[in-house]
Scaffold this active site. Structure first.
Site, PDB file in Angstrom:
ATOM      1  N   CYS A  52       0.862  -1.182   0.000  1.00 50.33           N
ATOM      2  CA  CYS A  52       0.000   0.000   0.000  1.00 50.33           C
ATOM      3  C   CYS A  52       0.899   1.233   0.000  1.00 50.33           C
ATOM      4  O   CYS A  52       2.065   1.159  -0.375  1.00 50.33           O
ATOM      5  CB  CYS A  52      -0.971  -0.014   1.180  1.00 50.33           C
ATOM      6  SG  CYS A  52      -0.192   0.254   2.785  1.00 50.33           S
ATOM      7  N   ARG A  53       0.381   2.357   0.429  1.00 55.04           N
ATOM      8  CA  ARG A  53       1.161   3.603   0.411  1.00 55.04           C
ATOM      9  C   ARG A  53       2.260   3.614   1.484  1.00 55.04           C
ATOM     10  O   ARG A  53       3.403   3.909   1.207  1.00 55.04           O
ATOM     11  CB  ARG A  53       0.228   4.805   0.607  1.00 55.04           C
ATOM     12  CG  ARG A  53       0.938   6.137   0.559  1.00 55.04           C
ATOM     13  CD  ARG A  53      -0.068   7.300   0.712  1.00 55.04           C
ATOM     14  NE  ARG A  53       0.606   8.488   1.193  1.00 55.04           N
ATOM     15  CZ  ARG A  53       0.850   8.764   2.466  1.00 55.04           C
ATOM     16  NH1 ARG A  53       0.463   7.945   3.408  1.00 55.04           N
ATOM     17  NH2 ARG A  53       1.474   9.862   2.808  1.00 55.04           N
TER      18      ARG A  53
END
Length: 95
Positions: free
Chosen positions: A60-61
Protein backbone atom coordinates in the site's frame (compact mmCIF):
# COMPACT_ATOMS: atom_id res chain seq x y z
CA UNK A 1 2.82 -11.57 10.33
CA UNK A 2 5.65 -11.97 7.85
CA UNK A 3 7.27 -8.82 6.51
CA UNK A 4 9.64 -7.91 3.69
CA UNK A 5 11.62 -4.71 3.22
CA UNK A 6 10.92 -2.47 0.23
CA UNK A 7 14.51 -2.76 -0.99
CA UNK A 8 14.14 -6.56 -1.12
CA UNK A 9 10.99 -6.17 -3.25
CA UNK A 10 12.86 -3.72 -5.51
CA UNK A 11 15.37 -6.41 -6.47
CA UNK A 12 13.01 -9.41 -6.50
CA UNK A 13 9.70 -8.05 -7.83
CA UNK A 14 9.86 -10.15 -11.01
CA UNK A 15 9.82 -13.30 -8.86
CA UNK A 16 7.06 -12.16 -6.48
CA UNK A 17 3.26 -12.10 -6.63
CA UNK A 18 2.46 -8.56 -5.53
CA UNK A 19 -1.00 -7.31 -4.56
CA UNK A 20 -1.44 -3.52 -4.36
CA UNK A 21 -4.32 -2.61 -2.03
CA UNK A 22 -4.25 1.16 -2.61
CA UNK A 23 -7.09 3.11 -4.20
CA UNK A 24 -7.21 3.54 -7.99
CA UNK A 25 -6.03 7.16 -7.91
CA UNK A 26 -2.95 6.14 -5.90
CA UNK A 27 -2.14 3.27 -8.25
CA UNK A 28 -2.47 5.66 -11.22
CA UNK A 29 0.62 7.46 -9.87
CA UNK A 30 2.63 4.25 -10.34
CA UNK A 31 2.67 0.67 -9.12
CA UNK A 32 5.23 -2.10 -8.99
CA UNK A 33 5.36 -3.76 -12.43
CA UNK A 34 3.09 -6.78 -12.62
CA UNK A 35 1.31 -6.05 -9.34
CA UNK A 36 -2.34 -7.08 -9.07
CA UNK A 37 -4.55 -4.16 -8.01
CA UNK A 38 -7.24 -5.08 -5.48
CA UNK A 39 -8.25 -2.12 -3.28
CA UNK A 40 -8.45 -2.98 0.42
CA UNK A 41 -12.16 -2.09 0.52
CA UNK A 42 -13.04 -4.86 -1.94
CA UNK A 43 -10.42 -7.45 -0.94
CA UNK A 44 -12.99 -9.54 0.93
CA UNK A 45 -15.04 -9.86 -2.28
CA UNK A 46 -12.12 -10.39 -4.67
CA UNK A 47 -9.82 -12.63 -2.62
CA UNK A 48 -11.05 -15.59 -4.69
CA UNK A 49 -8.91 -14.15 -7.52
CA UNK A 50 -5.86 -15.17 -5.48
CA UNK A 51 -4.57 -18.75 -5.47
CA UNK A 52 -3.98 -20.20 -2.01
CA UNK A 53 -1.14 -22.28 -3.51
CA UNK A 54 0.85 -19.09 -4.21
CA UNK A 55 2.47 -16.62 -1.84
CA UNK A 56 1.78 -12.89 -2.10
CA UNK A 57 3.41 -9.64 -1.03
CA UNK A 58 0.88 -7.01 0.04
CA UNK A 59 1.64 -3.35 -0.76
CA UNK A 60 0.00 0.00 0.00
CA UNK A 61 1.16 3.60 0.41
CA UNK A 62 2.86 3.37 3.82
CA UNK A 63 2.32 -0.19 5.10
CA UNK A 64 -0.84 0.26 7.18
CA UNK A 65 -3.50 -0.94 4.78
CA UNK A 66 -1.29 -3.72 3.46
CA UNK A 67 -0.76 -4.84 7.06
CA UNK A 68 -4.55 -5.06 7.50
CA UNK A 69 -4.81 -6.98 4.22
CA UNK A 70 -2.03 -9.34 5.29
CA UNK A 71 -3.73 -10.16 8.59
CA UNK A 72 -7.10 -10.63 6.88
CA UNK A 73 -5.74 -12.96 4.19
CA UNK A 74 -3.64 -14.91 6.71
CA UNK A 75 -6.86 -15.63 8.61
CA UNK A 76 -8.38 -16.91 5.35
CA UNK A 77 -5.51 -19.37 4.84
CA UNK A 78 -3.36 -17.41 2.36
CA UNK A 79 0.46 -17.20 2.43
CA UNK A 80 1.01 -13.44 2.57
CA UNK A 81 3.81 -11.05 3.50
CA UNK A 82 3.54 -7.33 4.20
CA UNK A 83 5.96 -4.91 2.50
CA UNK A 84 7.08 -2.59 5.28
CA UNK A 85 6.93 1.12 4.58
CA UNK A 86 4.79 0.68 1.47
CA UNK A 87 5.36 2.59 -1.75
CA UNK A 88 6.78 5.51 0.28
CA UNK A 89 9.82 3.28 0.94
CA UNK A 90 9.97 1.73 -2.54
CA UNK A 91 12.52 3.23 -4.96
CA UNK A 92 12.36 0.58 -7.68
CA UNK A 93 10.69 0.51 -11.08
CA UNK A 94 7.03 1.43 -11.43
CA UNK A 95 4.53 1.29 -14.25
Amino acid sequence: MKTIQANEVETQYTDLNIVDVREAEEVAEGKIPGAIHIPLGVLEYRMNELDKNNSYVMVCRSGGRSSQATRFLENQGYDVTNMEGGMMSYDGKTE
